[in-house]
Design an enzyme around this catalytic site. Structure first.
Site, short mmCIF file in Angstrom:
data_model
loop_
_atom_site.label_atom_id
_atom_site.label_comp_id
_atom_site.label_asym_id
_atom_site.label_seq_id
_atom_site.Cartn_x
_atom_site.Cartn_y
_atom_site.Cartn_z
N ASN A 1 33.58 49.57 2.28
CA ASN A 1 32.87 50.15 1.13
C ASN A 1 33.76 51.15 0.37
O ASN A 1 33.29 51.81 -0.54
CB ASN A 1 31.57 50.85 1.58
CG ASN A 1 31.84 52.14 2.34
OD1 ASN A 1 32.96 52.39 2.77
ND2 ASN A 1 30.81 52.95 2.51
N PHE B 1 34.88 54.06 1.12
CA PHE B 1 34.56 55.50 1.19
C PHE B 1 35.84 56.29 1.45
O PHE B 1 36.19 57.20 0.69
CB PHE B 1 33.50 55.77 2.27
CG PHE B 1 33.27 57.23 2.51
CD1 PHE B 1 33.11 58.11 1.45
CD2 PHE B 1 33.23 57.76 3.81
CE1 PHE B 1 32.92 59.48 1.66
CE2 PHE B 1 33.03 59.12 4.03
CZ PHE B 1 32.88 59.98 2.96
N GLY C 1 24.83 42.27 15.40
CA GLY C 1 23.95 41.18 14.99
C GLY C 1 24.74 39.93 14.61
O GLY C 1 24.39 38.81 14.99
N TYR D 1 29.52 62.39 14.24
CA TYR D 1 30.58 61.45 14.60
C TYR D 1 30.55 61.15 16.10
O TYR D 1 30.49 59.99 16.50
CB TYR D 1 31.92 62.05 14.20
CG TYR D 1 33.12 61.15 14.44
CD1 TYR D 1 33.34 60.04 13.64
CD2 TYR D 1 34.04 61.44 15.45
CE1 TYR D 1 34.45 59.21 13.85
CE2 TYR D 1 35.14 60.63 15.66
CZ TYR D 1 35.35 59.52 14.86
OH TYR D 1 36.45 58.73 15.07
P1 NAD Z 1 39.79 55.59 7.85
O1 NAD Z 1 38.82 56.59 7.30
O2 NAD Z 1 41.12 55.45 7.18
O3 NAD Z 1 39.12 54.15 7.89
C1 NAD Z 1 37.75 53.91 7.96
C2 NAD Z 1 37.43 52.78 7.01
O4 NAD Z 1 36.03 52.46 7.12
C3 NAD Z 1 37.68 53.14 5.55
O5 NAD Z 1 38.34 52.08 4.91
C4 NAD Z 1 36.27 53.35 4.98
O6 NAD Z 1 36.20 53.12 3.59
C5 NAD Z 1 35.48 52.36 5.81
N1 NAD Z 1 34.05 52.70 5.89
C6 NAD Z 1 33.50 53.92 6.18
N2 NAD Z 1 32.16 53.83 6.15
C7 NAD Z 1 31.85 52.53 5.86
C8 NAD Z 1 30.63 51.82 5.67
N3 NAD Z 1 29.45 52.44 5.78
N4 NAD Z 1 30.68 50.50 5.35
C9 NAD Z 1 31.88 49.88 5.23
N5 NAD Z 1 33.06 50.48 5.38
C10 NAD Z 1 33.06 51.81 5.69
O7 NAD Z 1 39.97 55.94 9.39
P2 NAD Z 1 40.88 55.26 10.51
O8 NAD Z 1 41.72 56.33 11.11
O9 NAD Z 1 41.52 54.03 10.01
O10 NAD Z 1 39.77 54.90 11.61
C11 NAD Z 1 39.32 53.57 11.80
C12 NAD Z 1 38.36 53.53 12.99
O11 NAD Z 1 39.03 53.98 14.16
C13 NAD Z 1 37.14 54.42 12.82
O12 NAD Z 1 36.01 53.78 13.36
C14 NAD Z 1 37.47 55.64 13.65
O13 NAD Z 1 36.32 56.28 14.15
C15 NAD Z 1 38.32 55.04 14.77
N6 NAD Z 1 39.23 56.05 15.35
C16 NAD Z 1 40.36 56.42 14.69
C17 NAD Z 1 41.19 57.39 15.24
C18 NAD Z 1 42.47 57.84 14.58
O14 NAD Z 1 43.11 58.76 15.09
N7 NAD Z 1 42.94 57.24 13.50
C19 NAD Z 1 40.84 57.99 16.46
C20 NAD Z 1 39.67 57.59 17.08
C21 NAD Z 1 38.88 56.60 16.52
#
Ligand code: NAD
Ligand code: UDP
Length: 314
Positions: free
Chosen positions: A36, A38, A104, A147
């Site tokens: 999306n 965000f 789902g 979170y």
């Molecule tokens: P990021 O914020 O760059 O990526 C998250 C992505 O999800 C973004 O592209 C955002 O637009 C999309 N998104 C958010 N809400 C959404 C929604 N409702 N519908 C559709 N898309 C949505 O963060 P990241 O570091 O790439 O993290 C990716 C995943 O890994 C996340 O779930 C995060 O919790 C997990 N994670 C990351 C880390 C880290 O250190 N990078 C650590 C622990 C967990």
């Protein structure tokens, strides 16, 4: 030759998601990237838009969606404290409703699903390093709860769909990961400090900088996630994936100053509420079951990330 798989990456335009899309395309898979936007960006996946095996769907995962896929990486969720606290109700909806909708799909088309969970499920841990059997110490009513509790609920949903409906699941607990394509406004510590150093601004350390984190370079993380996805069905996790080499935030700032050659000063800001004091993964399970080990030390990973931000700023 192995059959080409159709793989859904939710959050595929984000930092980790876009690297995962690159990896899967290079493996010869068909990739559906759902986002999306965000915190993600089209810039992260622009180079893939014209690829014949790549498809982009703009969709908010708090709403249901019906797709035919073989595997799902569930990454959609803002990961930086600044972003996940911006609209906390949306954050927990994304984790809970988003995981229900994604499960789902998995249930309906019998796809295998991997959840990007987090070291935050351990909260501010008393056990160090953190092993998967540790239940954690999470404040259920604090500013990080949207979170932390969201991800804990997502793990619970994964396990219940597995036990109740036989869905094939994998739960990865990701520890702090950094690298190119972190957004300029991401707000997490590695990108903040590098950008501040490159711009000649003060480096902001929250608290005295004695709190610790263990930083994993993105390439190592993507390999670990893909390896977990490819394990036999009985390997469901939760499994820690991260680099166990631990640093204080102050040491990280000093390393960034050294590698950038910046003359920036270090300044101290108040420590945010519930900021974990120490964090380091026990990765015995990943080593044994995946034969996975992070291979890129912090210095090398920082060099590559600094180069990326230098190019982005110029
Ligand atoms: P990021 O914020 O760059 O990526 C998250 C992505 O999800 C973004 O592209 C955002 O637009 C999309 N998104 C958010 N809400 C959404 C929604 N409702 N519908 C559709 N898309 C949505 O963060 P990241 O570091 O790439 O993290 C990716 C995943 O890994 C996340 O779930 C995060 O919790 C997990 N994670 C990351 C880390 C880290 O250190 N990078 C650590 C622990 C967990
Ligand atoms: N931090 C900091 N300066 C910053 C951003 C973060 O000192 O500009 C600290 C933060 O308080 C935490 C650690 O660095 O102790 C890691 O923060 P981050 O937001 O990257 O992720 P977290 O592991 O806390 O989710």
């Amino acid at each position: 030759m192995a059959m080409k798989k159709r793989v859904l990456v939710t959050g595929g335009a984000g930092f980790l998601g876009s690297h995962l899309c690159d990896f899967l395309i290079a493996q010869g898979e068909e990739v559906i990237c759902l986002d999306n936007f965000f915190t993600g960006s089209k810039d992260n996946i622009r180079h893939l838009l014209s690829h014949e095996r790549f498809e982009l769907i703009r969709h908010d995962i708090i709403n249901p969606i019906y797709l035919e896929v073989d595997e799902i990486y569930s990454l959609a969720c803002p990961a930086s404290p600044v972003h996940y606290q911006y609209n906390p109700i949306k954050t927990i909806k994304t984790s809970i409703l988003g995981t229900i909708h994604t499960l789902g799909i998995a249930k309906r088309v019998r796809a295998k699903i991997l959840l990007a969970s987090t070291s935050e499920v351990y909260g501010d841990p008393e056990e160090h390093p953190q092993g998967e059997s540790y239940w954690g110490r999470v404040n259920p009513v604090g500013i990080r709860s949207c979170y932390d509790e969201g991800k804990r609920a997502a793990e619970c949903l994964m396990m219940d769909y597995h036990r109740q409906n036989g869905v094939r699941i994998k739960i990865a607990r990701i520890f702090n990961t950094y690298g190119p394509r972190m957004a300029l406004n991401d707000g997490r510590v590695v990108s903040n400090l590098i950008l501040q150093a490159l711009r000649g601004e003060d480096l902001t350390i929250y608290g005295d900088g004695s709190q610790t984190r263990s930083f994993c370079y993105v390439e190592d993380m993507i390999a670990g996630l893909a390896q977990l996805m490819n394990t036999p069905d009985d390997c469901i996790g939760p499994m820690n994936i991260g680099n166990p080499v631990e640093f204080t935030i102050l040491a990280l700032a000093e390393e960034v100053l050294r590698l950038t050659g910046s003359k920036s000063r270090i300044v101290h800001h108040p420590l945010p509420q519930d900021d974990p004091v120490q964090r380091k993964p026990d990765i015995t399970q990943a080593r044994n079951r995946l034969k996975w080990n992070p291979s890129i030390p912090l210095e090398e990973g920082l060099r590559r990330t600094i180069e990326y931000f230098q190019n982005t700023l110029s």
